[in-house]
Write a protein that holds these residues in place. Structure first.
Motif, PDB file in Angstrom:
ATOM      1  N   CYS A 446      28.564  28.298  15.412  1.00 28.55           N
ATOM      2  CA  CYS A 446      28.871  27.090  14.664  1.00 28.55           C
ATOM      3  C   CYS A 446      27.742  26.084  14.793  1.00 28.55           C
ATOM      4  N   ASN A 447      27.568  25.248  13.773  1.00 31.50           N
ATOM      5  CA  ASN A 447      26.786  24.031  13.944  1.00 31.50           C
ATOM      6  C   ASN A 447      27.583  23.165  14.904  1.00 31.50           C
ATOM      7  N   MET A 448      27.065  22.963  16.102  1.00 34.31           N
ATOM      8  CA  MET A 448      27.880  22.465  17.201  1.00 34.31           C
ATOM      9  C   MET A 448      28.585  21.141  16.923  1.00 34.31           C
ATOM     10  N   THR A 449      27.909  20.212  16.295  1.00 34.37           N
ATOM     11  CA  THR A 449      28.568  18.924  16.061  1.00 34.37           C
ATOM     12  C   THR A 449      29.766  19.076  15.139  1.00 34.37           C
ATOM     13  N   THR A 450      29.685  19.970  14.155  1.00 32.99           N
ATOM     14  CA  THR A 450      30.819  20.191  13.261  1.00 32.99           C
ATOM     15  C   THR A 450      32.040  20.634  14.046  1.00 32.99           C
ATOM     16  N   CYS A 451      31.856  21.631  14.897  1.00 29.38           N
ATOM     17  CA  CYS A 451      32.992  22.211  15.625  1.00 29.38           C
ATOM     18  C   CYS A 451      33.465  21.327  16.769  1.00 29.38           C
ATOM     19  N   LEU A 452      32.540  20.703  17.471  1.00 33.70           N
ATOM     20  CA  LEU A 452      32.951  19.859  18.597  1.00 33.70           C
ATOM     21  C   LEU A 452      33.707  18.622  18.115  1.00 33.70           C
ATOM     22  N   GLN A 453      33.298  18.063  16.987  1.00 32.06           N
ATOM     23  CA  GLN A 453      34.055  16.934  16.442  1.00 32.06           C
ATOM     24  C   GLN A 453      35.481  17.352  16.103  1.00 32.06           C
ATOM     25  N   GLN A 454      35.620  18.522  15.486  1.00 34.57           N
ATOM     26  CA  GLN A 454      36.960  19.008  15.127  1.00 34.57           C
ATOM     27  C   GLN A 454      37.826  19.184  16.370  1.00 34.57           C
ATOM     28  N   GLN A 455      37.255  19.745  17.428  1.00 33.82           N
ATOM     29  CA  GLN A 455      38.048  19.962  18.641  1.00 33.82           C
ATOM     30  C   GLN A 455      38.439  18.640  19.292  1.00 33.82           C
ATOM     31  N   VAL A 456      37.498  17.709  19.348  1.00 36.25           N
ATOM     32  CA  VAL A 456      37.800  16.389  19.921  1.00 36.25           C
ATOM     33  C   VAL A 456      38.923  15.710  19.131  1.00 36.25           C
ATOM     34  N   GLU A 457      38.879  15.810  17.822  1.00 35.98           N
ATOM     35  CA  GLU A 457      39.908  15.178  16.995  1.00 35.98           C
ATOM     36  C   GLU A 457      41.260  15.841  17.195  1.00 35.98           C
ATOM     37  N   TRP A 458      41.270  17.172  17.319  1.00 36.62           N
ATOM     38  CA  TRP A 458      42.541  17.872  17.567  1.00 36.62           C
ATOM     39  C   TRP A 458      43.131  17.454  18.913  1.00 36.62           C
ATOM     40  N   ILE A 459      42.303  17.405  19.924  1.00 32.11           N
ATOM     41  CA  ILE A 459      42.762  16.998  21.256  1.00 32.11           C
ATOM     42  C   ILE A 459      43.290  15.567  21.231  1.00 32.11           C
ATOM     43  N   SER A 460      42.568  14.688  20.586  1.00 25.45           N
ATOM     44  CA  SER A 460      42.978  13.285  20.519  1.00 25.45           C
ATOM     45  C   SER A 460      44.304  13.143  19.784  1.00 25.45           C
ATOM     46  N   ASP A 461      44.463  13.871  18.686  1.00 23.84           N
ATOM     47  CA  ASP A 461      45.709  13.821  17.924  1.00 23.84           C
ATOM     48  C   ASP A 461      46.869  14.382  18.745  1.00 23.84           C
ATOM     49  N   CYS A 462      46.592  15.417  19.533  1.00 25.28           N
ATOM     50  CA  CYS A 462      47.642  16.011  20.372  1.00 25.28           C
ATOM     51  C   CYS A 462      48.114  15.014  21.433  1.00 25.28           C
ATOM     52  N   ILE A 463      47.176  14.333  22.054  1.00 27.07           N
ATOM     53  CA  ILE A 463      47.533  13.322  23.056  1.00 27.07           C
ATOM     54  C   ILE A 463      48.301  12.177  22.406  1.00 27.07           C
ATOM     55  N   ALA A 464      47.887  11.771  21.218  1.00 25.93           N
ATOM     56  CA  ALA A 464      48.602  10.712  20.495  1.00 25.93           C
ATOM     57  C   ALA A 464      50.033  11.150  20.167  1.00 25.93           C
ATOM     58  N   HIS A 465      50.192  12.417  19.816  1.00 25.80           N
ATOM     59  CA  HIS A 465      51.527  12.960  19.526  1.00 25.80           C
ATOM     60  C   HIS A 465      52.431  12.885  20.760  1.00 25.80           C
ATOM     61  N   LEU A 466      51.887  13.251  21.898  1.00 25.59           N
ATOM     62  CA  LEU A 466      52.668  13.182  23.132  1.00 25.59           C
ATOM     63  C   LEU A 466      53.101  11.752  23.416  1.00 25.59           C
ATOM     64  N   ARG A 467      52.192  10.834  23.304  1.00 28.15           N
ATOM     65  CA  ARG A 467      52.487   9.436  23.613  1.00 28.15           C
ATOM     66  C   ARG A 467      53.502   8.851  22.632  1.00 28.15           C
ATOM     67  N   LYS A 468      53.354   9.189  21.375  1.00 27.03           N
ATOM     68  CA  LYS A 468      54.277   8.682  20.364  1.00 27.03           C
ATOM     69  C   LYS A 468      55.699   9.173  20.610  1.00 27.03           C
ATOM     70  N   ASN A 469      55.809  10.402  21.096  1.00 26.56           N
ATOM     71  CA  ASN A 469      57.123  10.997  21.320  1.00 26.56           C
ATOM     72  C   ASN A 469      57.578  10.908  22.771  1.00 26.56           C
ATOM     73  N   GLU A 470      56.877  10.069  23.547  1.00 25.03           N
ATOM     74  CA  GLU A 470      57.222   9.817  24.950  1.00 25.03           C
ATOM     75  C   GLU A 470      57.316  11.112  25.749  1.00 25.03           C
ATOM     76  N   LEU A 471      56.352  11.992  25.491  1.00 24.56           N
ATOM     77  CA  LEU A 471      56.225  13.236  26.243  1.00 24.56           C
ATOM     78  C   LEU A 471      55.046  13.105  27.197  1.00 24.56           C
ATOM     79  N   SER A 472      55.089  13.828  28.292  1.00 25.99           N
ATOM     80  CA  SER A 472      54.031  13.672  29.295  1.00 25.99           C
ATOM     81  C   SER A 472      53.156  14.905  29.460  1.00 25.99           C
ATOM     82  N   VAL A 473      53.650  16.079  29.045  1.00 26.25           N
ATOM     83  CA  VAL A 473      52.928  17.315  29.343  1.00 26.25           C
ATOM     84  C   VAL A 473      52.970  18.266  28.148  1.00 26.25           C
ATOM     85  N   ILE A 474      51.861  18.952  27.919  1.00 31.63           N
ATOM     86  CA  ILE A 474      51.824  20.017  26.911  1.00 31.63           C
ATOM     87  C   ILE A 474      51.012  21.185  27.444  1.00 31.63           C
TER      88      ILE A 474
END
Length: 544
Positions: A446-474
Motif C-alpha cells: 500500500c501507499n502507506m499514508t493512504t492505508c495508515l490514515q484509514q486504520q487510524v480513522e477506523w480505530i478512532s471511530d471504534c473508540i468513539a462508538h464505545l464512548r457514545k454507548n458507555e462501553l469500556s472494552v472491545i
C-alpha cells in the motif's frame, strides 16, 4: 489526569489512551483522539523527534518511492496545501522536515514523550485497563493502547557472528547516526541489495575508496524518474487535492494509478509491449502496481513481464557475470518488493566497486578486520553497512512484552502463528489497537499514508462508538479472527507472492511462521470490509 511519584522515582499516570510511535500513523492518531474526541492521550517514542521511519532511516540515498504528493495526509486541505515538495520523490531530510511541519501545525509535540521506550504492556482484567511500563520505570494506566510502531521498524541488526569484534564502523541502515559517517576514501562493505541497499549503493559508490557489495538475492528494479518541482508543478498537484481524497482510498494499492490497461489475454503481443514500454518510461512503481494484475496470478504472464524487465537490466549491465548475480531468474517480477533506482546498475561498472555473490558462499562471520565467507575468503574493510532488513510487520510488537487476558503473551503466540483481525485488533488483547500490523494492506502492499490514515480513522471511530454507548472494552472473538485469517489466506494463496521467499512471507527471519504478512485483496476492498464492520456496530467483536 492523575499524576504522582513514588519514592521520588517512578512516575504514575492515568490516561485515556497511549499511542506508541510518532510516524505517519502515530501523529494522526494523537490528533484524532486528542483534538477530535478530547481524550487524555500521550504518544511515546524511542526517538528524539517525530518522523517514525523517516527519523530512523537517514542512510545515504534514503527517499520516497511513492510520489510525494500522494504520500500525504488527506484529512485537511489546509495541511496538505501548506507544504510544497521540491521534487517528485524527495529525500529523507525533506520528508523528516515535512513530518515536523505536521507536528508543529497540529501542535502535537507537547503530548509526545520522546527518548522513551515502552517495554511492557499488561492488560489488567480487574480494571479492564492497560498497565504500560517504560524503560525509565514509569507506569501509565490507560484504557486504550494503540500501536503505531511501523511495519519496518524492527531492524535485523545482529545478523552475523563476530559483529562486536569489528574494529571499524559497523552500522545498520535503519540506525544510521544523525552525525553521519564519513565514507570518503574508505574501504566499505555493504551487505544486502534490497530497496534500502540499492539506495545506499548507488549513492556512495562514487565517494568511497572501494565498495564491496555482498549480494544473496538478485532484485528486479525500475529506473526512477525524479523531476524537480517549481511553482507550476506544485500548483498542479495541489489542485488535485479533492481528486486524491476521493480516489486514493479506493484504488487497489492506495496510489493514484490502478489496473486500467485491460485484460492481458485480450491484447496482442505488440499491444502488451507498447503498454509495458510506456509504463516503464514513466519511472514510477506503476509497472508493478498498475500494469496487468494477471502477473500476480498467472505464471506465463509473470514470466513475460519478468523477461521484459530482465532484458532492460541486461542492456544496462552488459557483463554476463554481473547479469548472472544481479538479475533474478527464480522468481517473478512483483512477487518481491520492487525498488526504484537511479544508476544503480551502472555503479557495478565502476572500477572501485566489486560484486560478491554470497548465495552459494555465505558470509561466515565478521572478523576484527572485515568479512569472512564460508570458503575462507576474507575482505578487509573500514566500514560495514548492514542493509539486512527487518522483522517486518510483527517484530515491532513482539519486541515489547505485551500480555493480554489470562497472561497470554503476544510474542509467544505470534512465534507459533501470526494472526490478527483485519490487522486492527488481536483476539485475547482487549482495547489493543494496531496499525501497520500483519494481515492488513498497510503491512507492505500500500501507499502507506493512504492505508495508515484509514486504520487510524477506523480505530478512532471504534473508540468513539464505545464512548457514545458507555462501553469500556472491545475485542474480536476467536471466530471473527479465525474467519479473517481464513479469508486472508484464501486470497493470498491464489497469488504467486506466497510461492516466493521474501520478507513479505517472513522468510528473512529464522523460525518466523510463514504467512503473507500483508493483505493482498486490495486497499479499496479492505476499506469496504472495515467500513461494513463499523457501520454494523462491530459484529463479531465482544463489547462490554
Amino acid at each position: 489526569m492523575s499524576e504522582y511519584k513514588t519514592n521520588g522515582a517512578r512516575k504514575h499516570e492515568s490516561l485515556d489512551a497511549v499511542v506508541i510511535g510518532t510516524g505517519v500513523a502515530g501523529l494522526y492518531q494523537l490528533y484524532k483522539l486528542r483534538n477530535e474526541q478530547g481524550l487524555k492521550v500521550k504518544a511515546v517514542d524511542t526517538a528524539t523527534g517525530v518522523g517514525g521511519t523517516w527519523y530512523w532511516n537517514r542512510y545515504p540515498g534514503a527517499r520516497f518511492d511513492s510520489e510525494a504528493y500522494i504520500y500525504q495526509y488527506l484529512f485537511s486541505e489546509e495541511l496538505y496545501k501548506g507544504w510544497s515538495w521540491s521534487e517528485r520523490f524527495p529525500g529523507q531530510p525533506e520528508i523528516e522536515k515535512w513530518l515536523n511541519y505536521v507536528a508543529d501545525k497540529l501542535d502535537l509535540r507537547k503530548d509526545v514523550r520522546f527518548s522513551t521506550t515502552i517495554t511492557s504492556a499488561v492488560f489488567n482484567e480487574a480494571t479492564q485497563r492497560w498497565t504500560i511500563t517504560t524503560d525509565k520505570g514509569d507506569v501509565i494506566d490507560a484504557q486504550f493502547l494503540i500501536t503505531c510502531c511501523g511495519m519496518l521498524s524492527a531492524p535485523l541488526t545482529s545478523v552475523f557472528p563476530g559483529q562486536e569484534t569489528f574494529k571499524g564502523s559497523l552500522v545498520h541502515t535503519a540506525r544510521w547516526p544523525k552525525g553521519d559517517i564519513d565514507l570518503t576514501g574508505k574501504r566499505v562493505g555493504i551487505v544486502g541489495n534490497g530497496a534500502t541497499g540499492i539506495q545506499v549503493i548507488q549513492t556512495i559508490a562514487g565517494e568511497v575508496g572501494s565498495l564491496k557489495v555482498f549480494v544473496r538475492t538478485p532484485q528486479y528494479i525500475i529506473p526512477m524518474k525524479n523531476p524537480k518541482y517549481g511553482q507550476k508543478e506544485v500548483e498542479a498537484y495541489k489542485a488535485r487535492f479533492n481528486e486524491f481524497r476521493e480516489t486514493l482510498p479506493h484504488s487497489f494499492t492506495g496510489f493514484e494509478y490502478d489496473f486500467t490497461n485491460g485484460n492481458w489475454k485480450d491484447l496482442t503481443p505488440e499491444q502488451r509491449h507498447t503498454v509495458l514500454e510506456k509504463i516503464w518510461d514513466e519511472g514510477s512503481l506503476r509497472l508493478w502496481l498498475a500494469s496487468f494484475v494477471e502477473m500476480f496470478f498467472e505464471e506465463d504472464v509473470s514470466e513475460e513481464i519478468s523477461e521484459f524487465v530482465r532484458k532492460k537490466m541486461r542492456a544496462r549491465l552488459k557483463d554476463p557475470k554481473l547479469c548472472e548475480t544481479l538479475i533474478p531468474t527464480d522468481y517473478g517480477f512483483g512477487t518481491h518488493r520492487v525498488p526504484l533506482e537511479t544508476n544503480y546498475l551502472e555503479a557495478y561498472h565502476q572500477p572501485n566497486v566489486e560484486l560478491i555473490s554470497v548465495r552459494n558462499n555465505p558470509i561466515k562471520r565478521i572478523t576484527p578486520h572485515g568479512i569472512e565467507l564460508t570458503d575462507g575468503t576474507a575482505y578487509e574493510l573500514d566500514v560495514i553497512i548492514l542493509a539486512t532488513g527487518f522483522d517486518a510487520g510483527s517484530g515491532a510488537l513482539t519486541r515489547i512484552d505485551i500480555r493480554g487476558r489470562d497472561g497470554r503473551s503476544l510474542k509467544d503466540e505470534w512465534s507459533r502463528d501470526i494472526r490478527t483481525t483485519m490487522g486492527l485488533q488481536v483476539h485475547g488483547y482487549p482495547n489493543l489497537f494496531t496499525t501497520g500490523a500483519p494481515l492488513a494492506p498497510s503491512t507492505a502492499l500500500c501507499n502507506m499514508t493512504t492505508c495508515l490514515q484509514q486504520q487510524v480513522e477506523w480505530i478512532s471511530d471504534c473508540i468513539a462508538h464505545l464512548r457514545k454507548n458507555e462501553l469500556s472494552v472491545i475485542e474480536p472473538t476467536k471466530e471473527t479472527e479465525d474467519a479473517w485469517v481464513a479469508h486472508h489466506d484464501e486470497v493470498a494463496n491464489t497469488t504467486l507472492v506466497t510461492k516466493t521467499h521474501s520478507w513479505y512471507m517472513g522468510s528473512n527471519v529464522d523460525g518466523k511462521p510463514r504467512r503473507l504478512l500483508s493483505y493482498i485483496g486490495g486497499v479499496g476492498t479492505y476499506r469496504k470490509k472495515c467500513d461494513d464492520v463499523a457501520t454494523s456496530a462491530y459484529p463479531g467483536f465482544a463489547k462490554q
